[in-house]
Design a protein around this motif. Structure first.
Motif, PDB file in Angstrom:
ATOM      1  N   HIS A 124      32.877  62.122   6.154  1.00  9.87           N
ATOM      2  CA  HIS A 124      33.545  61.874   4.872  1.00  9.87           C
ATOM      3  C   HIS A 124      33.112  60.531   4.290  1.00  9.87           C
ATOM      4  O   HIS A 124      32.903  60.406   3.076  1.00  9.87           O
ATOM      5  N   PHE A 125      32.959  59.529   5.140  1.00  9.56           N
ATOM      6  CA  PHE A 125      32.469  58.234   4.673  1.00  9.56           C
ATOM      7  C   PHE A 125      31.064  58.372   4.097  1.00  9.56           C
ATOM      8  O   PHE A 125      30.751  57.795   3.056  1.00  9.56           O
ATOM      9  N   LEU A 126      30.228  59.130   4.765  1.00  4.19           N
ATOM     10  CA  LEU A 126      28.857  59.326   4.292  1.00  4.19           C
ATOM     11  C   LEU A 126      28.836  60.004   2.924  1.00  4.19           C
ATOM     12  O   LEU A 126      28.001  59.679   2.074  1.00  4.19           O
ATOM     13  N   SER A 127      29.767  60.932   2.698  1.00  7.37           N
ATOM     14  CA  SER A 127      29.827  61.599   1.394  1.00  7.37           C
ATOM     15  C   SER A 127      30.269  60.619   0.308  1.00  7.37           C
ATOM     16  O   SER A 127      29.781  60.673  -0.825  1.00  7.37           O
ATOM     17  N   ILE A 128      31.197  59.718   0.646  1.00  5.37           N
ATOM     18  CA  ILE A 128      31.636  58.700  -0.314  1.00  5.37           C
ATOM     19  C   ILE A 128      30.484  57.734  -0.601  1.00  5.37           C
ATOM     20  O   ILE A 128      30.222  57.382  -1.759  1.00  5.37           O
ATOM     21  N   LEU A 129      29.784  57.302   0.444  1.00  2.00           N
ATOM     22  CA  LEU A 129      28.637  56.422   0.282  1.00  2.00           C
ATOM     23  C   LEU A 129      27.593  57.047  -0.638  1.00  2.00           C
ATOM     24  O   LEU A 129      27.077  56.387  -1.555  1.00  2.00           O
ATOM     25  N   LEU A 179      31.017  50.073  -3.130  1.00  2.00           N
ATOM     26  CA  LEU A 179      31.525  50.955  -2.080  1.00  2.00           C
ATOM     27  C   LEU A 179      32.932  50.545  -1.652  1.00  2.00           C
ATOM     28  O   LEU A 179      33.812  51.399  -1.486  1.00  2.00           O
ATOM     29  N   VAL A 180      33.158  49.250  -1.485  1.00  2.00           N
ATOM     30  CA  VAL A 180      34.489  48.773  -1.098  1.00  2.00           C
ATOM     31  C   VAL A 180      35.507  49.089  -2.182  1.00  2.00           C
ATOM     32  O   VAL A 180      36.645  49.490  -1.893  1.00  2.00           O
ATOM     33  N   GLU A 181      35.124  48.932  -3.440  1.00  2.00           N
ATOM     34  CA  GLU A 181      36.023  49.292  -4.550  1.00  2.00           C
ATOM     35  C   GLU A 181      36.429  50.757  -4.452  1.00  2.00           C
ATOM     36  O   GLU A 181      37.608  51.095  -4.624  1.00  2.00           O
ATOM     37  N   ARG A 182      35.474  51.613  -4.194  1.00  2.00           N
ATOM     38  CA  ARG A 182      35.763  53.050  -4.093  1.00  2.00           C
ATOM     39  C   ARG A 182      36.655  53.341  -2.893  1.00  2.00           C
ATOM     40  O   ARG A 182      37.608  54.140  -2.998  1.00  2.00           O
ATOM     41  N   LEU A 183      36.386  52.694  -1.768  1.00  2.00           N
ATOM     42  CA  LEU A 183      37.208  52.918  -0.575  1.00  2.00           C
ATOM     43  C   LEU A 183      38.645  52.459  -0.801  1.00  2.00           C
ATOM     44  O   LEU A 183      39.592  53.105  -0.336  1.00  2.00           O
ATOM     45  N   LYS A 184      38.821  51.372  -1.524  1.00  2.00           N
ATOM     46  CA  LYS A 184      40.178  50.900  -1.830  1.00  2.00           C
ATOM     47  C   LYS A 184      40.903  51.889  -2.728  1.00  2.00           C
ATOM     48  O   LYS A 184      42.122  52.104  -2.573  1.00  2.00           O
ATOM     49  N   GLU A 185      40.178  52.492  -3.660  1.00  2.00           N
ATOM     50  CA  GLU A 185      40.786  53.512  -4.514  1.00  2.00           C
ATOM     51  C   GLU A 185      41.235  54.712  -3.678  1.00  2.00           C
ATOM     52  O   GLU A 185      42.335  55.248  -3.877  1.00  2.00           O
ATOM     53  N   GLU A 186      40.386  55.131  -2.745  1.00  3.00           N
ATOM     54  CA  GLU A 186      40.725  56.257  -1.886  1.00  3.00           C
ATOM     55  C   GLU A 186      41.896  55.907  -0.967  1.00  3.00           C
ATOM     56  O   GLU A 186      42.745  56.760  -0.677  1.00  3.00           O
ATOM     57  N   GLU A 187      41.951  54.666  -0.533  1.00  2.00           N
ATOM     58  CA  GLU A 187      43.042  54.213   0.328  1.00  2.00           C
ATOM     59  C   GLU A 187      44.377  54.280  -0.420  1.00  2.00           C
ATOM     60  O   GLU A 187      45.408  54.712   0.147  1.00  2.00           O
ATOM     61  N   LYS A 188      44.379  53.875  -1.683  1.00  2.00           N
ATOM     62  CA  LYS A 188      45.601  53.948  -2.485  1.00  2.00           C
ATOM     63  C   LYS A 188      46.072  55.391  -2.616  1.00  2.00           C
ATOM     64  O   LYS A 188      47.275  55.665  -2.571  1.00  2.00           O
ATOM     65  N   LYS A 189      45.139  56.310  -2.769  1.00  2.00           N
ATOM     66  CA  LYS A 189      45.497  57.724  -2.863  1.00  2.00           C
ATOM     67  C   LYS A 189      46.167  58.202  -1.572  1.00  2.00           C
ATOM     68  O   LYS A 189      47.142  58.955  -1.603  1.00  2.00           O
TER      69      LYS A 189
END
Length: 241
Positions: free
Chosen positions: A78-83, A227-237
């Motif tokens: 899943h991380f690889l797909s986000i990357l 990438l960190v910005e996107r991960l933080k968005e996913e974390e909030k979800k």
């Protein structure tokens, strides 16, 4: 007053994650290391987010050794797909990659910087590391599937985007396991607009590995920030629901 403050603090704390990080990797201080809740004595979670407890779903993966090795790490798909999606959307905005594209458009038409090489659109042929991504030129290298030497002769082609852990020698391309994917560039060095209006017409390599003997996940400051910005968005979800 003290008791009221203590009560308010105790009421809030279960609803918020602590931001205290256990440690980071000496070889890549942007990667945080946490004990894996499922097996804390033998496994660790690797993540770009400092949040504790970490989200396994958003982690880079797990490792049974610190420092991690290619044999000890289990990658998180899943991380690889986000990357890959972050690279699809933002790789063409990276100043380093833009510089590589501009180098292609220059009169020298030379090799393109740390990990980047431009390949004119020509018929496929056999090649080595200096002329392809191993085996058939462009195998595992996404859109960079044609090779005919450095520079595009004004015809356009593909630019490799690679991990920075092992920049290739001048005039060569990175190993397949270091190549994230490829961006399409026209004869002037401008990124071709692909599906959805995204510049670069991103093509994932399918051969990238999070960790090799050369290191683990080497991104430019620009792309790591995205990438960190996107991960933080996913974390909030995840926290919402």
């Amino acid at each position: 007053m003290f008791s009221t403050t203590l009560l308010r603090t105790s009421m809030r704390s279960p609803l918020r994650r602590s931001l205290r990080s256990i440690s980071t990797l000496p070889s890549n201080t942007h990667i945080h290391v946490f004990p894996n809740p499922s097996s804390p004595a033998t496994s660790h979670i690797l993540t770009l987010l400092p949040t504790e407890p970490p989200s396994p779903n958003l982690s880079i993966g797990t490792t049974t050794k610190i420092p991690p090795t290619p044999d000890s790490v289990t990658e998180n798909p899943h991380f690889l797909s986000i990357l890959n999606d972050v690279l699809r959307l933002h790789a063409s905005e990276d100043p380093m990659i833009q510089g590589q594209a501009a180098a292609f458009a220059s009169t020298s038409g030379s090799a393109l910087g740390s990990g980047g090489m431009f390949f004119p659109q020509q018929p496929k042929r056999k090649g080595s590391r200096s002329g392809g991504a191993g085996g058939t030129a462009g195998d595992g290298a996404g859109g960079a599937s044609s090779q005919g030497g450095a520079g595009g002769g004004g015809r356009g082609g593909w630019l490799h985007v690679s991990d920075l852990r092992a920049p290739p020698d001048y005039g060569r391309i990175a190993w397949p396991e270091d190549i994230f994917g490829s961006l399409e560039v026209d004869g002037t060095g401008a990124f071709v607009v692909g599906e959805g209006g995204v510049k670069g017409n991103w093509q994932a390599s399918g051969s990238y590995r999070i960790i090799t003997r050369e290191g683990i996940l080497g991104l430019s400051d620009f792309l790591r920030g995205k990438l960190v910005e996107r991960l933080k968005e996913e974390e909030k979800k995840e926290l919402r629901g």
